[in-house]
Design an enzyme around this catalytic site. Structure first.
Site, PDB file in Angstrom:
ATOM      1  N   GLU A 231       1.521  -0.657  -5.144  1.00 18.44           N
ATOM      2  CA  GLU A 231       0.487   0.337  -5.410  1.00 18.44           C
ATOM      3  C   GLU A 231       1.233   1.669  -5.479  1.00 18.44           C
ATOM      4  OE1 GLU A 231      -3.381   2.668  -3.608  1.00 18.44           O
ATOM      5  OE2 GLU A 231      -1.600   2.219  -2.434  1.00 18.44           O
TER       6      GLU A 231
ATOM      7  N   ASP B 190       0.835  -1.195   0.000  1.00 20.21           N
ATOM      8  CA  ASP B 190       0.000   0.000   0.000  1.00 20.21           C
ATOM      9  C   ASP B 190       0.875   1.253   0.000  1.00 20.21           C
ATOM     10  OD1 ASP B 190      -2.738   1.169   0.406  1.00 20.21           O
ATOM     11  OD2 ASP B 190      -1.793   1.932   2.233  1.00 20.21           O
TER      12      ASP B 190
END
Length: 549
Positions: free
Chosen positions: A273, A214
């Site tokens: 990401e 993330d």
């Protein structure tokens, strides 16, 4: 408290016959948003046992791996992306044993498992942040500006709206690029790096096959934390290098993690990401000594236009080829408006799917897209839980989350309080909510119209979106070289894309009307059935067809 579990590393899924190392290069990976996938205990929130019970469905669908969103101990200020303990499972989702059993069950079915890791920030309930002395060593704290330090240290804005700084009782300020409950870690402190090495090893030892990282572009901030001098900074993400995003220093962290992943057997992978301003900068994240994949957000945000799609496909393939990495393709996830709604309707959504699954590389599917689920745009304000909405109360709507008539659906990124609409629990069976989601209700209300979109309602219907996905994934597996191979563009009329892959030709008509083309071969699969006569084919408007050649 961190949970403990003595377990052995479950066996890795066997490679397909003739499969070379690097399963991830052409894998189809299915994202499970855990709280909205399947509920086993009737509390209205999806959990690991519920997800495990649906693994046979994913095997039958034809995917290669499952990505689980965070299920760690968390106050749930941001759907679990505010982690209080990286080695414990939140009771909402089960236990550590449930996590281990999920991995084992997936491996028994030949599915690999990727889990989220959240290294840019923790929860403000994390033990480090709750200790004032540790917090100032391991998070980004700065004195304020102004005579009494009453102003934030700089002009940075939170992705969720408002300042990216919150003042403490001591009078200093801490950085949170997202919600105030998500303080940013200071990766200049070696204790932070050591802790995450330990966390990665914990889950690798439990048997996971990799990590979706993330905010992989966010852990390193520019020296001196300079002002940006621009408002609405969230709209700059992905368009330029920012002092807090896509700094070159993040690559040293990813190289370190690649060495760690490579020390384990079984092709364990890292997926970034990462929002970068160009395909070339995105490719830096997947150099041979860094991560294995990076999400291709330029493809996700491309407009429904043949020229625009070809441009982003060419740029993506060229950038990843320059570093020897596969390209990844994605249309929907838990942070953006579902692609049938974003692109302008289910017909375009089906066509976009066939385009994506015909491209070289790896593809990511978001739960429910195989059912053709649209964005839920009429959620009442009182049920919405997106922290961006709760914090700012600002949306581009008429007041009920319905886009204005003058809004472009392609602009509805989901980052401005809209993400609840793509997170509504998916329908499995039955004629009324919660449609088999679990023995109780569902944490967000499901539309009555979804009874026609459930897995049960669509199974066996050759015209359904679910059966289209099943057929496409089956063909993708059977056609040699369709995943990780070459692509050759074929001349086509304006508004139409045509490219050849080994054994097949893909044609996409982005126009709202039929286009006449010579018959290229026998149709293999179509989002809308083409009409052929006298050696010519009417390629349906907003349709995609795979042809055998």
């Amino acid at each position: 408290m961190t949970q403990e579990l003595t377990s052995t590393d479950p066996a890795r899924p066997a490679a397909r016959s003739g499969e070379a190392p690097g399963w991830w290069r052409d894998a189809v990976i299915y994202q499970v948003y855990v709280r909205s996938f399947a509920d086993s205990d009737g509390d209205g929130i999806g959990d690991l046992r519920g997800a495990r019970s649906r693994l046979p469905y994913l095997k039958d669908l034809g995917v290669d791996a499952v990505w689980l969103t965070p299920f760690y101990a968390s106050p749930q200020a941001d759907g679990g992306y505010d982690v209080a303990d990286y080695r414990a499972v939140d009771p909402l989702f089960g236990t550590l044993r449930d996590a281990a059993e999920f991995v084992r069950a997936a491996h028994d079915l030949g599915l690999r498992v990727i889990v989220d890791i959240v290294p840019n920030h923790t929860s403000d309930r994390h033990p480090w942040f709750r200790d004032p002395d540790l917090a100032r060593e391991r998070y980004v704290f700065r004195p304020g500006k102004g005579p009494g330090g009453e102003l934030p240290p700089n002009d940075w804005e939170s992705v969720f709206g408002g300042p990216a700084w919150t003042r403490t009782e001591r009078g200093d300020w801490y950085l949170h690029l997202f919600a105030p409950e998500q303080p940013d870690l200071d990766w200049d402190n070696p204790d932070v790096a050591a802790e995450f090495d330990s966390v990665l090893r914990f889950w690798l030892d439990l048997g996971v096959d990799g990590f979706r990282i993330d905010v992989a572009h966010g852990m390193v901030k520019a020296p001196g934390l300079p002002d940006i001098g621009h408002g609405a900074q969230a709209k700059l993400i992905g368009s330029q290098v920012l002092p807090f995003f896509d700094q070159d220093g993040v690559h040293a962290i990813h190289r370190s993690w690649r060495r760690l992943l490579d020390s384990y057997d079984g092709d364990r992978i890292g997926v970034a990401e990462a929002w970068a301003p160009s395909p070339e900068r995105l490719a830096l994240y997947v150099r041979p000594d860094e991560l294995h994949q990076a999400f291709n957000f330029p493809f996700l945000t491309a407009s429904w236009d043949a020229a625009a799609l070809r441009e982003v496909i060419d740029a993506s393939l060229a950038a990843t080829a320059s570093v020897g990495a596969p390209t990844t393709w994605v249309l929907s996830n838990h942070d953006v408006v579902r692609h049938p709604t974003r692109l302008g309707g289910p017909r375009r959504g089906r066509a976009a799917t066939l385009l994506m699954l015909a491209l070289p590389g790896s593809a990511y599917l978001y739960q429910g897209e195989e059912l053709g689920l649209p964005e839920v745009t009429d959620l009442p304000d009182e049920v919405r839980q997106d922290p961006a909405f709760l914090r700012s109360r600002r949306t581009h709507t008429t007041g009920d989350n319905v886009p204005r008539a003058d809004e472009d659906p392609a602009d509805l990124s989901g980052q401005e309080g809209r993400r609840d609409g793509c997170r509504v629990p998916i329908p499995w069976s039955g004629d009324r909510p919660p449609y088999g989601f679990g023995p109780g209700g569902s944490w967000l209300p499901q539309p009555p119209s979804w009874r026609r979109l459930s897995v049960q309602a669509q199974t066996g219907d050759p015209a359904s979106t679910l059966e289209l996905y099943r057929a496409a994934l089956s063909l993708r597996r059977r056609l040699p070289g369709l995943g990780d191979g070459s692509l050759t563009w074929v001349p086509a009329p304006p508004g139409v894309l045509a490219f050849a892959r080994p054994g097949m030709l893909c044609t996409l008509n982005t126009l709202g009307h039929d286009v006449e083309i010579p018959v290229p071969g026998e149709p293999l699969l179509a989002s809308v059935t083409p009409v052929t006569r006298d050696g010519l084919t009417l390629l349906p408007g907003d349709g995609c067809v795979w042809w055998a050649i």
